[in-house]
Motif scaffolding. Structure first.
Motif, PDB file in Angstrom:
ATOM      1  N   ASP A  10       0.813  -1.052   0.254  1.00  0.00           N
ATOM      2  CA  ASP A  10      -0.480  -0.074   0.018  1.00  0.00           C
ATOM      3  C   ASP A  10       0.695   1.476  -0.276  1.00  0.00           C
ATOM      4  O   ASP A  10       0.765   2.380   1.369  1.00  0.00           O
ATOM      5  N   PRO A  11       1.328   1.758  -0.989  1.00  0.00           N
ATOM      6  CA  PRO A  11       2.538   2.973  -0.822  1.00  0.00           C
ATOM      7  C   PRO A  11       1.855   3.276  -0.864  1.00  0.00           C
ATOM      8  O   PRO A  11       1.317   3.780  -1.480  1.00  0.00           O
ATOM      9  N   GLU A  12       2.321   4.672  -0.424  1.00  0.00           N
ATOM     10  CA  GLU A  12       1.921   6.320  -0.538  1.00  0.00           C
ATOM     11  C   GLU A  12       2.900   6.996  -1.219  1.00  0.00           C
ATOM     12  O   GLU A  12       3.796   7.290  -1.328  1.00  0.00           O
ATOM     13  N   LEU A  13       2.255   7.557  -2.084  1.00  0.00           N
ATOM     14  CA  LEU A  13       2.883   7.639  -4.001  1.00  0.00           C
ATOM     15  C   LEU A  13       2.884   9.097  -3.742  1.00  0.00           C
ATOM     16  O   LEU A  13       3.745   9.805  -4.553  1.00  0.00           O
ATOM     17  N   SER A  14       2.434   9.736  -2.408  1.00  0.00           N
ATOM     18  CA  SER A  14       2.318  11.899  -2.696  1.00  0.00           C
ATOM     19  C   SER A  14       2.467  11.816  -0.516  1.00  0.00           C
ATOM     20  O   SER A  14       1.240  11.104  -0.052  1.00  0.00           O
ATOM     21  N   TYR A  15       3.468  13.001  -0.500  1.00  0.00           N
ATOM     22  CA  TYR A  15       3.370  13.092   1.276  1.00  0.00           C
ATOM     23  C   TYR A  15       4.606  14.056   1.194  1.00  0.00           C
ATOM     24  O   TYR A  15       4.895  14.391   0.476  1.00  0.00           O
ATOM     25  N   LYS A  16       4.588  14.264   2.939  1.00  0.00           N
ATOM     26  CA  LYS A  16       4.707  15.420   2.850  1.00  0.00           C
ATOM     27  C   LYS A  16       5.921  15.047   3.612  1.00  0.00           C
ATOM     28  O   LYS A  16       6.075  14.088   4.202  1.00  0.00           O
ATOM     29  N   VAL A  17       7.209  15.687   3.333  1.00  0.00           N
ATOM     30  CA  VAL A  17       8.799  15.476   4.014  1.00  0.00           C
ATOM     31  C   VAL A  17       9.495  16.511   5.230  1.00  0.00           C
ATOM     32  O   VAL A  17       8.776  18.104   4.579  1.00  0.00           O
ATOM     33  N   LEU A  18       9.460  16.214   5.726  1.00  0.00           N
ATOM     34  CA  LEU A  18       9.860  18.019   6.793  1.00  0.00           C
ATOM     35  C   LEU A  18      11.264  17.690   7.138  1.00  0.00           C
ATOM     36  O   LEU A  18      11.522  16.962   8.104  1.00  0.00           O
ATOM     37  N   ALA A  19      12.547  18.186   6.995  1.00  0.00           N
ATOM     38  CA  ALA A  19      14.073  19.084   7.393  1.00  0.00           C
ATOM     39  C   ALA A  19      13.566  19.419   8.758  1.00  0.00           C
ATOM     40  O   ALA A  19      13.815  20.910   8.412  1.00  0.00           O
ATOM     41  N   LEU A  20      13.198  19.310  10.319  1.00  0.00           N
ATOM     42  CA  LEU A  20      13.473  19.442  10.936  1.00  0.00           C
ATOM     43  C   LEU A  20      15.401  20.577  11.306  1.00  0.00           C
ATOM     44  O   LEU A  20      16.075  19.398  11.764  1.00  0.00           O
ATOM     45  N   GLN A  21      14.962  21.088  11.084  1.00  0.00           N
ATOM     46  CA  GLN A  21      15.973  22.438  11.781  1.00  0.00           C
ATOM     47  C   GLN A  21      16.158  22.902  13.001  1.00  0.00           C
ATOM     48  O   GLN A  21      15.630  23.588  13.455  1.00  0.00           O
ATOM     49  N   VAL A  22      16.811  22.073  14.000  1.00  0.00           N
ATOM     50  CA  VAL A  22      16.877  22.135  15.242  1.00  0.00           C
ATOM     51  C   VAL A  22      18.165  22.507  16.260  1.00  0.00           C
ATOM     52  O   VAL A  22      19.405  22.253  15.370  1.00  0.00           O
ATOM     53  N   THR A  23      18.593  23.393  16.923  1.00  0.00           N
ATOM     54  CA  THR A  23      20.013  23.038  17.768  1.00  0.00           C
ATOM     55  C   THR A  23      20.178  21.938  18.752  1.00  0.00           C
ATOM     56  O   THR A  23      20.091  21.196  19.074  1.00  0.00           O
ATOM     57  N   CYS A  24      21.374  21.563  17.982  1.00  0.00           N
ATOM     58  CA  CYS A  24      21.845  20.260  19.106  1.00  0.00           C
ATOM     59  C   CYS A  24      22.456  21.002  20.061  1.00  0.00           C
ATOM     60  O   CYS A  24      23.567  22.130  20.186  1.00  0.00           O
ATOM     61  N   HIS A  25      22.463  19.741  21.462  1.00  0.00           N
ATOM     62  CA  HIS A  25      23.421  20.748  22.263  1.00  0.00           C
ATOM     63  C   HIS A  25      24.112  19.635  23.354  1.00  0.00           C
ATOM     64  O   HIS A  25      23.779  17.995  23.103  1.00  0.00           O
ATOM     65  N   ALA A  26      24.885  20.074  22.561  1.00  0.00           N
ATOM     66  CA  ALA A  26      26.609  18.985  22.919  1.00  0.00           C
ATOM     67  C   ALA A  26      26.547  18.203  23.907  1.00  0.00           C
ATOM     68  O   ALA A  26      26.620  19.280  25.289  1.00  0.00           O
ATOM     69  N   VAL A  27      27.148  17.529  24.367  1.00  0.00           N
ATOM     70  CA  VAL A  27      27.530  16.631  25.908  1.00  0.00           C
ATOM     71  C   VAL A  27      28.974  16.321  25.896  1.00  0.00           C
ATOM     72  O   VAL A  27      30.079  15.544  27.110  1.00  0.00           O
ATOM     73  N   ASN A  28      29.592  17.222  25.351  1.00  0.00           N
ATOM     74  CA  ASN A  28      31.575  17.636  25.436  1.00  0.00           C
ATOM     75  C   ASN A  28      32.119  17.798  26.794  1.00  0.00           C
ATOM     76  O   ASN A  28      32.572  17.137  27.430  1.00  0.00           O
ATOM     77  N   GLN A  29      30.883  18.377  27.316  1.00  0.00           N
ATOM     78  CA  GLN A  29      31.395  19.119  29.091  1.00  0.00           C
ATOM     79  C   GLN A  29      30.892  18.567  29.995  1.00  0.00           C
ATOM     80  O   GLN A  29      31.317  18.760  31.039  1.00  0.00           O
ATOM     81  N   SER A  30      29.796  17.209  29.827  1.00  0.00           N
ATOM     82  CA  SER A  30      29.544  16.884  31.079  1.00  0.00           C
ATOM     83  C   SER A  30      30.661  15.684  31.853  1.00  0.00           C
ATOM     84  O   SER A  30      31.453  15.279  31.110  1.00  0.00           O
ATOM     85  N   SER A  31      30.305  15.932  32.874  1.00  0.00           N
ATOM     86  CA  SER A  31      31.277  15.268  33.195  1.00  0.00           C
ATOM     87  C   SER A  31      30.962  13.339  32.946  1.00  0.00           C
ATOM     88  O   SER A  31      32.401  13.420  33.450  1.00  0.00           O
ATOM     89  N   ASP A  32      30.059  12.913  33.254  1.00  0.00           N
ATOM     90  CA  ASP A  32      30.687  11.883  33.280  1.00  0.00           C
ATOM     91  C   ASP A  32      28.817  11.234  32.549  1.00  0.00           C
ATOM     92  O   ASP A  32      28.260  11.996  31.614  1.00  0.00           O
ATOM     93  N   ARG A  33      28.981  10.113  32.073  1.00  0.00           N
ATOM     94  CA  ARG A  33      28.047   9.071  31.127  1.00  0.00           C
ATOM     95  C   ARG A  33      26.676   9.804  31.562  1.00  0.00           C
ATOM     96  O   ARG A  33      25.668   9.941  31.083  1.00  0.00           O
ATOM     97  N   GLN A  34      26.174   9.471  32.977  1.00  0.00           N
ATOM     98  CA  GLN A  34      24.922  10.054  33.155  1.00  0.00           C
ATOM     99  C   GLN A  34      24.808  11.537  33.431  1.00  0.00           C
ATOM    100  O   GLN A  34      23.430  11.569  32.503  1.00  0.00           O
ATOM    101  N   GLU A  35      25.421  12.134  32.965  1.00  0.00           N
ATOM    102  CA  GLU A  35      24.673  13.705  32.465  1.00  0.00           C
ATOM    103  C   GLU A  35      24.544  13.811  31.591  1.00  0.00           C
ATOM    104  O   GLU A  35      23.796  14.746  30.822  1.00  0.00           O
TER     105      GLU A  35
END
Length: 351
Positions: A10-35
């Motif tokens: 049952d292919p959908e031959l027409s639909y909308k697609v979204l390239a959602l542009q969001v801010t990345c929040h880096a984990v480099n400064q996290s002290s450990d895995r849990q943070e």
């Protein structure tokens, strides 16, 4: 992960697609895995709200949402491979994928993106993976980045990777009700062979999670997005970050320009800088398939003579494979290997 050889129903031959542009929040400064995991969960919670609001604006016809490159973590900035694997990498069936799957289920969408992940077959290493989750919450596409300057790739453990996943696991194409989905990451859009190998396997929609500089007219990556669309007669959906927070680099260094390109190279939608859901457009699979099946000058895919090039590729050795079969090594390995490759090619008179 579902078998990529499953037939569409049952292919959908027409639909909308979204390239959602969001801010990345880096984990480099996290002290450990849990943070770091708390930061990732916070990012997923924000995404759930942003996706819900975006879909309410676009309408029920939006079936595919693409997120940017490494949207949960940012990228490693000098961390040892084992440290980054411990702090920032997802498990293949981990809690983060489960939470993203719940978003896909809730909104009955395909949700795609990019993350660093570990694989029990390759202890001491990690890979950068593009993924797509279906409306049932299952991962139907997992592509590990094949070209990376500073991260392990399947090519670095080629023989062992082939043993576990085969060549179709290196160039996967997911056959779904919204078309044949494939993916490349970031500057891999500059490597035409990757997209071509995916097109050989039937890819119709190429997902391109990225984190790149935006604003320079006709930048190499922008030109490549259009080129990959035209030469493979496929849609290219490219989602960029809206900057990287919690990082030493200026936040807006990689921000803007998410876009959707159709199989003729026409840019259907594009957004500027900042968090945005403005890059959405229609994917018309019926028109794409008609276009691919019409004879004539423009049908370059059917005119390809791959056997004429095969010997040149087979006999050319540039960047070496299998350099990381022994597991984790120091990060300087990557630049040293590239420098050795450049020196060898110069001595051969190739560059």
């Amino acid at each position: 992960m579902k078998n990529s050889d499953e037939k569409r129903t049952d292919p959908e031959l027409s639909y909308k697609v979204l390239a959602l542009q969001v801010t990345c929040h880096a984990v480099n400064q996290s002290s450990d895995r849990q943070e770091a995991r708390l930061l990732m969960q916070g990012a997923i919670d924000r995404l759930g709200q942003q996706i819900a609001a975006s879909l309410a604006f676009i309408g029920s016809g939006c079936r595919l949402v693409l997120l940017p490159e490494y949207f949960l973590t940012g990228f490693p900035m000098g961390e040892a491979l084992e440290d980054w694997a411990e702090k920032a990498c997802l498990e293949m069936a981990g809690a983060e994928y489960e939470a993203l799957g719940a978003i896909a289920q809730k909104h009955r969408i395909f949700l795609a993106g990019n993350a660093y992940e570990v694989d029990p077959h390759f202890p001491g290493l990690y890979f950068q993976a593009c993924f797509a989750i279906d409306p049932a919450g299952s991962i139907v596409l997992r592509y590990r980045r094949l070209n990376s300057l500073f991260a392990p790739t399947p090519h670095d453990v080629w023989d062992r990777y082939l043993e576990h996943y085969g060549l179709d696991g290196i160039f996967p194409v997911a056959r779904t009700e919204i078309g044949n989905l494939a993916a490349v990451a970031s500057d891999e859009i500059l490597f035409p062979e990757v997209a071509r190998c995916l097109a050989m396997r039937g890819a119709e929609v190429l997902l391109h999670p990225t984190s790149e500089v935006y604003g320079q007219p006709r930048s190499p990556k922008d030109a490549a997005k259009i080129s990959r669309a035209v030469e493979n007669m496929m849609y290219v959906v490219s989602a960029n970050t809206a900057g990287i927070a919690n990082s030493a680099i200026p936040i807006a260094s990689v921000d803007g320009g998410s876009k959707i390109v159709d199989y003729r190279g026409l840019v259907l939608a594009e957004t500027g800088a900042g968090e945005s859901m403005a890059a959405f457009a229609e994917v018309d699979l019926a028109a794409l398939r008609r276009y691919r099946r019409q004879p004539g000058l423009m049908n370059t895919l059917s005119r390809q003579r791959f056997d004429a090039y095969a010997e040149s590729y087979r006999d050319s050795q540039f960047y070496p494979r299998n350099t990381m079969l022994n597991g984790s090594i120091e990060r300087k390995h990557f630049i040293h290997t590239q420098l050795a490759t450049i020196e060898r090619l110069a001595q051969q008179g190739i560059i």
